[in-house]
Design an enzyme around this catalytic site. Structure first.
Site, short mmCIF file in Angstrom:
data_model
loop_
_atom_site.label_atom_id
_atom_site.label_comp_id
_atom_site.label_asym_id
_atom_site.label_seq_id
_atom_site.Cartn_x
_atom_site.Cartn_y
_atom_site.Cartn_z
N GLU A 246 0.83 -1.21 0.00
CA GLU A 246 0.00 0.00 0.00
C GLU A 246 0.86 1.25 0.00
O GLU A 246 1.98 1.24 0.53
CB GLU A 246 -0.88 0.04 1.27
CG GLU A 246 -1.92 -1.05 1.31
CD GLU A 246 -2.85 -0.92 2.53
OE1 GLU A 246 -3.82 -1.68 2.59
OE2 GLU A 246 -2.58 -0.07 3.40
N LYS A 248 2.29 4.54 1.37
CA LYS A 248 2.45 5.02 2.75
C LYS A 248 2.36 6.54 2.74
O LYS A 248 3.16 7.22 2.10
CB LYS A 248 3.80 4.59 3.34
CG LYS A 248 3.94 5.01 4.81
CD LYS A 248 5.21 4.48 5.43
CE LYS A 248 5.20 4.57 6.94
NZ LYS A 248 5.00 5.89 7.49
#
Ligand code: ATP
Length: 579
Positions: A246, A248
């Protein structure tokens, strides 16, 4: 329960330098507290009057404290303030200046009632009301009790007891041994309310504690990330062949609770920040298609014109009490949700990450201001690297890799291998900065006269609930930072080594600070050291130290217990050796 019993236990706690003895003292105290007061006793021990997330925050401010002590002592506020400057603690000032013997027997519940009334007073005339209430309470108390009442009111308890020590004591008092802490810790992680855990344990026993689960509008302690030295290590460590990678975000962590139209937003420190983010509250209300849900995510400042993320500092300009809506208009926040913790009456903590994520995508209608975190799913390091590079190009901090295994549960309050972050390398040898707690300082000389020459920084050891030193840091500060150091550290200054701080006598600083202020520190290398106490090995008489530490920034949004842990420093040291 008599407040006198509590005050004499506090006195004994202050006199001990052994954590085990602290636990034993607390356990003995807790075992004798009636059910309706045990929660209050726990809050008081931690220097609070309610759970950390509640609005009932005391910290009345120096002026009110001085005025109340002056009123009770029959003197003027200026003399109280002068004594406070000399003694450095309103508790000692109250004990010294108020001469009346104090006769009224105070109860724990009674003191709590008055302090809550003080905390809750608002509107016209409330300042005077606070002063009068506190003065009356102080006059009724005995000298010993005054010390602790003043400290509680000022939000400066200074007993040196941390959450984990208190949980150990509860386990010892009611479950026979501190080894029984884990179920209590779990209940604390999902409820963030140690008073509630204590009360439930006292009244309903372990079964009751095990039934404590997620509750709307009560924050869950956030799950945290681990770090590795090489990107290739991520897949080895994470425990699932497939990982989600994902984006950040470098913003502010926000846990959003939606209950019909009622939305509450909690910060990483679990305080209610709904008023700071009216725009995010609105987006959650409108875009989360569920009656009730709890989302975890990050608030970021995103520039829709240029399509880039704006720096963390820009978002922090929204941390204010006044003109909130105006500034929200100037710096709109976008909410990137990366987890779903609760949905329509059911806790999702023990569902796998893939399941939580799939449901998150179903319930969240995405638009420019709210959406699930962007991500890819991959099973090879090249995939991770490519996505990481694209994130850096877009001005992001890096990536967070998440396990997709069947047991990839949301581990509230834990820092485990199921979430691993990878950020742009700051320094050769070390892939990340450390967040350390300032526990001491040496006086500045020459150009630095009047401020500090260096500060002594410590990592947190949660197993022992100790702050263990890692480095003395004197570089990286701008002139402005340096000049501001004494002011920043003033409230934490104490006159002797705090109980939870472990320092080698050779590194004993000129000044001590209660563990409170967290700084981000960049270093070159972790080495073994005969001076620093982080991961101290008593046989080899060696700990671990950070070489060439440089100040990066203050981490005011972190509590000391959220600092880099001693175990993380040890892991960095081992990995550095492997590389
Ligand atoms: P750092 O200093 O690296 O920002 P930290 O010390 O504040 O991290 P960590 O647990 O080490 O805290 O890093 C996780 C933080 O990263 C989270 O608290 C969260 O605020 C932020 N974050 C940003 N994007 C994500 C994401 N996609 N998943 C999880 N956390 C994220």
């Amino acid at each position: 329960m008599k407040f006198a019993t509590l005050a004499s236990c506090f006195e004994r706690l202050e006199a001990t330098s052994s954590r085990n003895e602290m636990i034993a003292l607390l356990a003995r105290l807790l075992a004798g507290v009636p059910p309706d007061e045990i929660g209050i006793v726990c809050y008081f021990v931690l220097g609070e009057i309610g759970p950390g997330y509640s609005e009932v925050n005391l910290g009345i401010g120096d002026r009110t404290a001085a005025a109340a002590i002056a009123l009770a002592a029959g003197t003027d506020p200026a003399s109280v303030e002068a004594a406070a400057r000399e003694l450095g603690d309103y508790g000692d000032v109250a004990t010294r200046l108020i001469a009346a013997p104090g006769e009224e027997p105070l109860s724990v519940a009674g003191v709590h009632r008055t302090l809550s009334e003080i905390a809750g007073a608002s509107g016209p005339g409330s300042a005077d009301r606070k002063v009068n209430l506190l003065a009356r309470l102080l006059a009724a108390a005995t000298p010993r009790q005054r010390r602790y009442i003043s400290r509680l009111a000022a939000g400066e308890m200074r007993l040196g007891v941390g959450d984990m020590t208190l949980l150990d004591a509860l386990a010892e008092a009611f479950l026979g041994s501190k080894a029984q802490r884990p179920p209590l810790e779990h209940a604390y992680n999902v409820s963030s309310d140690i008073g509630r855990v204590a009360r439930t344990l006292r009244v309903e026993g372990l079964f009751g504690v095990q039934a404590i689960t997620v509750t709307l509008h009560k924050p869950i302690r956030p799950m945290l990330t681990q770090r590795v030295a090489r990107i290739s290590e991520i897949l080895e460590r994470i425990g699932s062949p497939v990982v989600a990678v994902e984006e950040k975000y470098d913003g502010e962590r926000i846990q959003a609770h939606k209950d019909g139209d009622d939305v509450t937003l909690f910060s990483r420190r679990l305080t209610d920040v709904t008023h700071q983010y009216p725009d995010i509250a609105r987006h959650v209300r409108q875009s989360v298609r569920a009656d009730a849900a709890i989302l975890d995510g990050e608030a970021v400042a995103f520039d829709h014109e240029t399509g880039t993320y704006r720096p963390f500092q820009t978002l922090m300009r929204r941390r204010r009490k006044h003109r909130v809506s105006e500034v929200a208009g100037e710096i709109p926040a976008t909410y990137r949700a990366f987890d779903l913790l609760y949905l329509n009456g059911e806790s999702y903590l023990y569902r796998s990450y893939p399941e939580r994520r799939a449901r998150l995508e179903e319930v969240l209608a995405r638009d420019n201001y709210i959406s699930p975190a962007d991500r890819i799913v991959t099973s090879d390091t090249d995939g991770i690297t490519a996505f990481y590079l694209s994130c850096i190009e877009r001005g992001l901090e890096g990536v967070v890799c998440k396990s997709c295994a069947d047991d990839s549960f949301y581990r509230a309050g834990a820092r485990e291998w199921q979430w691993i972050k990878w950020k742009s390398d700051y320094a050769p040898g070390i892939s990340d900065t450390l967040d350390l707690v300032i526990v001491g300082a040496n006086a500045g000389r020459g150009k630095r006269a009047g401020t500090y020459g260096s500060v002594l920084c410590a990592a947190y050891n949660p197993e022992e609930d100790l702050f263990q030193t890692v480095c003395g840091m004197g570089t990286g500060f701008s002139d402005v930072d340096l000049a501001d150091l004494p002011r920043r550290l003033a409230a934490a200054k104490v006159d002797r080594q705090p109980v939870r701080v472990m320092v080698n006598p050779q590194a004993g600083p000129d000044f001590w600070f209660a563990p409170r202020r967290v700084v981000e520190v960049l270093g070159i290398e972790i080495t073994e050291s005969p001076i620093h106490t982080c991961n101290w090995d008593p046989e080899r008489r060696r700990g671990l130290a950070l070489r060439f530490p440089r100040f990066v920034r203050w981490r005011d949004e972190k509590s000391p217990e959220q600092a880099t842990t001693a175990a993380e420093v040890a892991a960095m040291f081992r990995r550095q050796r492997e590389v």
